[in-house]
Design a protein around this motif. Structure first.
Motif, PDB file in Angstrom:
ATOM      1  N   UNK A   1      38.396  41.702  36.087  1.00 57.82           N
ATOM      2  CA  UNK A   1      37.375  40.945  36.813  1.00 57.82           C
ATOM      3  C   UNK A   1      37.741  40.802  38.288  1.00 57.82           C
ATOM      4  N   UNK A   2      39.010  40.585  38.537  1.00 55.27           N
ATOM      5  CA  UNK A   2      39.459  40.448  39.930  1.00 55.27           C
ATOM      6  C   UNK A   2      39.228  41.734  40.717  1.00 55.27           C
ATOM      7  N   UNK A   3      39.607  42.876  40.115  1.00 55.64           N
ATOM      8  CA  UNK A   3      39.442  44.150  40.815  1.00 55.64           C
ATOM      9  C   UNK A   3      37.970  44.466  41.052  1.00 55.64           C
ATOM     10  N   UNK A   4      37.120  44.149  40.092  1.00 54.78           N
ATOM     11  CA  UNK A   4      35.684  44.361  40.294  1.00 54.78           C
ATOM     12  C   UNK A   4      35.154  43.498  41.426  1.00 54.78           C
ATOM     13  N   UNK A   5      35.606  42.247  41.468  1.00 53.56           N
ATOM     14  CA  UNK A   5      35.177  41.349  42.539  1.00 53.56           C
ATOM     15  C   UNK A   5      35.651  41.837  43.904  1.00 53.56           C
ATOM     16  N   UNK A   6      36.882  42.345  43.950  1.00 49.61           N
ATOM     17  CA  UNK A   6      37.405  42.845  45.220  1.00 49.61           C
ATOM     18  C   UNK A   6      36.601  44.035  45.727  1.00 49.61           C
ATOM     19  N   UNK A   7      36.260  44.937  44.810  1.00 49.77           N
ATOM     20  CA  UNK A   7      35.501  46.118  45.236  1.00 49.77           C
ATOM     21  C   UNK A   7      34.101  45.734  45.714  1.00 49.77           C
ATOM     22  N   UNK A   8      33.477  44.747  45.063  1.00 48.81           N
ATOM     23  CA  UNK A   8      32.172  44.272  45.514  1.00 48.81           C
ATOM     24  C   UNK A   8      32.249  43.705  46.929  1.00 48.81           C
ATOM     25  N   UNK A   9      33.390  43.120  47.261  1.00 45.85           N
ATOM     26  CA  UNK A   9      33.583  42.531  48.592  1.00 45.85           C
ATOM     27  C   UNK A   9      34.161  43.515  49.592  1.00 45.85           C
ATOM     28  N   UNK A  10      34.243  44.795  49.197  1.00 42.89           N
ATOM     29  CA  UNK A  10      34.728  45.819  50.125  1.00 42.89           C
ATOM     30  C   UNK A  10      36.225  45.857  50.282  1.00 42.89           C
ATOM     31  N   UNK A  11      36.963  45.271  49.355  1.00 36.26           N
ATOM     32  CA  UNK A  11      38.432  45.274  49.422  1.00 36.26           C
ATOM     33  C   UNK A  11      38.965  46.210  48.345  1.00 36.26           C
ATOM     34  N   UNK A  12      39.822  47.125  48.716  1.00 31.96           N
ATOM     35  CA  UNK A  12      40.426  48.042  47.761  1.00 31.96           C
ATOM     36  C   UNK A  12      41.606  47.371  47.053  1.00 31.96           C
ATOM     37  N   UNK A  13      41.604  47.322  45.709  1.00 31.10           N
ATOM     38  CA  UNK A  13      42.720  46.678  44.991  1.00 31.10           C
ATOM     39  C   UNK A  13      44.068  47.326  45.266  1.00 31.10           C
ATOM     40  N   UNK A  14      44.065  48.613  45.675  1.00 30.24           N
ATOM     41  CA  UNK A  14      45.330  49.295  45.940  1.00 30.24           C
ATOM     42  C   UNK A  14      46.110  48.676  47.096  1.00 30.24           C
ATOM     43  N   UNK A  15      45.411  47.897  47.946  1.00 26.68           N
ATOM     44  CA  UNK A  15      46.086  47.287  49.093  1.00 26.68           C
ATOM     45  C   UNK A  15      46.890  46.052  48.702  1.00 26.68           C
ATOM     46  N   UNK A  16      46.723  45.583  47.448  1.00 28.42           N
ATOM     47  CA  UNK A  16      47.433  44.391  46.994  1.00 28.42           C
ATOM     48  C   UNK A  16      48.637  44.784  46.150  1.00 28.42           C
ATOM     49  N   UNK A  17      49.660  43.949  46.182  1.00 22.36           N
ATOM     50  CA  UNK A  17      50.848  44.178  45.373  1.00 22.36           C
ATOM     51  C   UNK A  17      50.624  43.652  43.960  1.00 22.36           C
ATOM     52  N   UNK A  18      51.552  44.006  43.072  1.00 25.27           N
ATOM     53  CA  UNK A  18      51.466  43.533  41.695  1.00 25.27           C
ATOM     54  C   UNK A  18      51.517  42.015  41.651  1.00 25.27           C
ATOM     55  N   UNK A  19      52.386  41.431  42.443  1.00 24.49           N
ATOM     56  CA  UNK A  19      52.516  39.979  42.457  1.00 24.49           C
ATOM     57  C   UNK A  19      51.219  39.314  42.890  1.00 24.49           C
ATOM     58  N   UNK A  20      50.560  39.867  43.935  1.00 20.94           N
ATOM     59  CA  UNK A  20      49.314  39.277  44.423  1.00 20.94           C
ATOM     60  C   UNK A  20      48.202  39.385  43.383  1.00 20.94           C
ATOM     61  N   UNK A  21      48.131  40.511  42.689  1.00 20.31           N
ATOM     62  CA  UNK A  21      47.086  40.687  41.671  1.00 20.31           C
ATOM     63  C   UNK A  21      47.277  39.704  40.535  1.00 20.31           C
ATOM     64  N   UNK A  22      48.514  39.582  40.046  1.00 25.02           N
ATOM     65  CA  UNK A  22      48.772  38.677  38.935  1.00 25.02           C
ATOM     66  C   UNK A  22      48.544  37.222  39.344  1.00 25.02           C
ATOM     67  N   UNK A  23      48.948  36.892  40.592  1.00 21.05           N
ATOM     68  CA  UNK A  23      48.784  35.516  41.050  1.00 21.05           C
ATOM     69  C   UNK A  23      47.302  35.150  41.166  1.00 21.05           C
ATOM     70  N   UNK A  24      46.502  36.037  41.782  1.00 25.86           N
ATOM     71  CA  UNK A  24      45.074  35.756  41.936  1.00 25.86           C
ATOM     72  C   UNK A  24      44.365  35.744  40.580  1.00 25.86           C
ATOM     73  N   UNK A  25      44.765  36.640  39.676  1.00 22.68           N
ATOM     74  CA  UNK A  25      44.154  36.654  38.343  1.00 22.68           C
ATOM     75  C   UNK A  25      44.482  35.369  37.589  1.00 22.68           C
ATOM     76  N   UNK A  26      45.724  34.881  37.750  1.00 25.18           N
ATOM     77  CA  UNK A  26      46.093  33.632  37.094  1.00 25.18           C
ATOM     78  C   UNK A  26      45.310  32.463  37.676  1.00 25.18           C
ATOM     79  N   UNK A  27      45.082  32.483  38.982  1.00 23.21           N
ATOM     80  CA  UNK A  27      44.302  31.412  39.597  1.00 23.21           C
ATOM     81  C   UNK A  27      42.863  31.409  39.077  1.00 23.21           C
ATOM     82  N   UNK A  28      42.288  32.593  38.849  1.00 21.30           N
ATOM     83  CA  UNK A  28      40.939  32.664  38.293  1.00 21.30           C
ATOM     84  C   UNK A  28      40.907  32.092  36.874  1.00 21.30           C
ATOM     85  N   UNK A  29      41.904  32.462  36.067  1.00 24.60           N
ATOM     86  CA  UNK A  29      41.940  31.940  34.692  1.00 24.60           C
ATOM     87  C   UNK A  29      42.200  30.441  34.679  1.00 24.60           C
ATOM     88  N   UNK A  30      43.044  29.970  35.597  1.00 28.62           N
ATOM     89  CA  UNK A  30      43.320  28.535  35.682  1.00 28.62           C
ATOM     90  C   UNK A  30      42.072  27.757  36.058  1.00 28.62           C
TER      91      UNK A  30
END
Length: 693
Positions: free
Chosen positions: A622-651
């Motif tokens: 869901x996070x990666x889909x949201x990023x692409x809709x906003x024009x942000x490529x998920x490849x620019x984020x690190x593993x830590x950033x992806x997991x942290x943002x995904x955890x914040x969404x679930x929280x």
């Protein structure tokens, strides 16, 4: 003086009131501590009656029987698989449970596997039995249909549990369930029992019950008359031979009754320890596991034709010799399916107790055929495929079978011409696709054929349909971890030319003690050390660097025809390991908040950390889909950033539904149930892996 006495009295009264208030606060504090301790130990983690009531409400939403295409069932153990008695192209799978080392999930979904189409169907019905595992079912013999009895259910952390004693009939053609209300006495609640059929009778034997003190294994035999709708419990004479109490045994039909072999139970025994200072030896009582190797024949004699309708049949147990050439060493969990007067057995486990702390287990993947009449086991080995012969062409229609096929095609063309409005003279120009609805093996996607039997396991589910053995699931243990296989295979018992892999997915991540990073279940750690544990591929998916122990074990035992470079193999194993670690999609029948939101929903008594562990993969997508809709490529984020943002969404989602979840938790805690047994009451908090075989 009067004022002094009055002042003293008021002072005493004030002190008493203050003391009483302190005692009340102290009592409330103790009560909160006891509740917290009970929650941690799962002695009274949830109320089963409320959970089951929630399942019943979900069932009421289904107004009719529906059948829809679906993916293969989610991994599960202690479910049941049976070949359809009325259709040679169908298998039925029902119920089961999945334990990931932390939480147990029970199922009551009914799946149908269409063999000739290689398709799975999910059946929903308003009368489906409630979630359970360890139940038993069998064909109805002369009565037709499929009969199911019993099973067990527990709270998510297995602190409270109980057994069912309900009885059901399933009609394969209409996919409808019907609960049977019998006359008089009926078998007690149980699980781990077995059922088979003889003419118009359903035969049930054994199993176990959990009481407040111990696990009680059963040795009673019940016979259900499908014509008079009544259970019979013939009690043999005290001097007569009969099998000992047991569960998880083999129970196969016979033309004169039924045949029983093997099983598992625990009996009381005294363990002698080290010598004490007084010169004696310390002794303590234990439950010693027993793998039974005996065999019995149950002879059934029907009542005379002129007897009253409710006259029970005559039962007599006859002890048989131990089967010749039985698999050695003796093994538990070696399941068996009936096939043309023999039993087909696969897998099993042999436990060798090395010390009081641990048990060393040996697992097997051997295939055996037990000839019932000869009472002898025969090992079955895979053979090399035979040379393929030329298949007859469409115009090579000689003989009676060829003429029959030509006549059938001509009839289909006539029907097609009538439906399209064409003349019957033009019917030769109509292309009739006879395999459109029922594709042949050549038209289905090619399946991988293995030259070795599947990985060793115990408690695999077996079913034989049209001379083909189907192997589903099973369990494997490595250390303190338990793996539930998520796969299905088919073996042609006539040819034995390899093992066809119907589907296979990596086992889900084990969330037991070895994976617990912190005692704080409400926090998800995202420290910088995670950068060293994983990397990110070009597509943005998270890849873990280490390989799962089970995958490593399988790779050691499997032989690959093509050589793959070590780095690419590790990357492939690491990718599937991470996918399995997060792919824990909640089942449709799992208790959750009813909402139109299609995002993952928290479950009662699920912390933020547990919620993210179960649904992390979905939140990352869901996070990666949201990023692409906003024009942000998920490849620019690190593993830590992806997991942290995904955890914040679930929280955020966890807190957004907190009030609804809390209401569900309160309802479950406030309700009660009749027969609930807790592990704390039994004093049986140990057991380790495999304690519920």
């Amino acid at each position: 003086m009067a004022k002094d006495k009055k002042a003293k009295a008021e002072s005493k009264k004030s002190r008493l009131a203050e003391k009483k208030q302190k005692q009340e606060k102290k009592g409330e504090k103790k009560e909160k501590a006891r509740n917290a301790k009970a929650t941690e130990s799962d002695a009274e983690d949830v109320d089963l009656d409320t959970i089951i009531a929630e399942y019943a409400k979900l069932q009421e939403q289904f107004l009719k029987v529906t059948e829809s295409p679906c993916d293969p069932p989610r991994a599960r153990a202690s479910s049941t698989v049976i070949a359809s008695p009325s259709n040679d192209n169908e298998l039925f799978l029902f119920g089961g449970e999945y334990f990931n080392g932390s939480v147990a999930t029970f199922f009551n979904d009914l799946y149908i596997y269409l063999i000739n189409r290689d398709e799975w169907r999910l059946v929903t019905s308003p009368n489906t039995p409630l979630p359970r595992s360890g139940h038993a079912w069998c064909r109805g013999g002369n009565a037709g249909g499929i009969y199911l009895f019993g099973g067990e259910f527990s709270s998510p952390k297995q602190g409270t549990f109980y057994h069912y004693n309900d009885f059901w009939r399933f009609e394969p053609s209409s996919r409808e369930w019907a609960r049977i209300e019998t006359k008089g006495k009926s078998p007690s609640a149980r699980s781990g029992h077995r059922m088979t059929y003889y003419k118009n009778y359903i035969i049930l034997f054994g199993g176990f019950q959990d009481t407040s003190q111990q696990t009680k294994y059963l040795a009673d035999c019940w016979v259900y008359d499908t014509q008079n709708f009544v259970w019979h419990n013939p009690v043999p004479p005290i001097s007569a031979l009969k099998p000992d109490a047991r569960s998880s045994f083999t129970f196969l039909p016979h033309n004169s009754g039924a045949v029983l072999f093997g099983g598992y139970s625990r009996v009381k025994a005294t363990l002698t320890g080290k010598q004490t200072k007084g010169g004696g030896q310390a002794q303590r009582n234990i439950l010693k596991p027993i793998v039974h190797q005996d065999c019995y024949f149950l002879r059934i004699t029907q009542p005379p034709s002129d007897s009253t309708p409710n006259t029970p049949p005559t039962l007599r147990w006859e002890r048989r010799k131990r089967p010749a050439n039985a698999p050695n060493p003796p093994r538990a969990g070696a399941t068996m399916a009936y096939h043309r007067g023999r039993g087909i057995s696969f897998g099993g486990v042999h436990d060798v107790e090395e010390s009081e702390e641990g048990i060393n287990s040996e697992f097997f993947n051997g295939l055996f055929a037990w000839n019932i009449d000869r009472n002898r086991f025969f090992p079955l080995a895979l053979r090399k495929p035979r040379a393929t012969q030329r298949k007859p062409q469409a115009n090579d229609r000689g003989g009676r079978r060829g003429r029959g096929q030509a006549n059938e095609d001509e009839l289909l063309r006539n029907l097609a011409a009538l439906q399209t409005g064409k003349s019957l003279d033009d019917m030769d120009d109509i292309d009739v696709d006879t395999a459109k609805e029922f594709p042949t093996d050549a038209q289905l996607p090619a399946k991988e054929v293995l030259t070795e039997f599947p990985h060793p396991r115990f408690n695999a589910l077996l079913a034989v349909q049209d001379d083909t053995l189907f192997i589903y699931g099973g369990t494997y243990e490595k250390g303190d971890r338990e793996y539930t296989f998520d796969e299905m295979y088919a073996i042609d018992l006539g040819r034995l030319e390899g093992v066809k892999q119907i589907f296979r997915r990596e086992p889900e991540n084990w969330l037991g003690s070895e994976d617990e990073e912190s005692e704080d279940d409400d926090e998800m750690e995202t420290d910088e050390e995670e950068d060293d544990d994983g990397e990110q591929d070009e597509g943005g998916d998270v890849i873990m660097a280490d390989e799962s122990p089970l995958r490593s074990e399988i790779n050691k035992k499997s032989k690959r025809k093509e050589k793959v470079d070590d780095d690419s193999l590790e990357r492939e194993a690491a990718s599937t390991s991470t996918t399995a670690a997060f792919d824990d999609t909640p089942d449709d029948n799992t208790t959750s908040v009813t909402t139109t939101d299609d995002r993952p929903q928290p479950r009662p008594f699920e912390s933020r950390r547990e919620f993210f562990q179960r649904t992390g993969n979905e939140w990352q997508e869901l996070l990666m889909t949201s990023l692409r809709w906003n024009g942000i490529q998920p490849e620019t984020l690190s593993v830590k950033e992806i997991k942290t943002k995904a955890f914040e969404m679930s929280e955020e989602k966890w807190w957004d539904t907190r009030e609804e979840i809390t209401a569900l938790e309160d309802e479950q805690e406030a309700a009660g149930i009749g027969e609930v047994v807790t592990l704390a009451d039994r004093g049986d908090t140990g057991g380790g892996v495999g304690k519920r075989r």
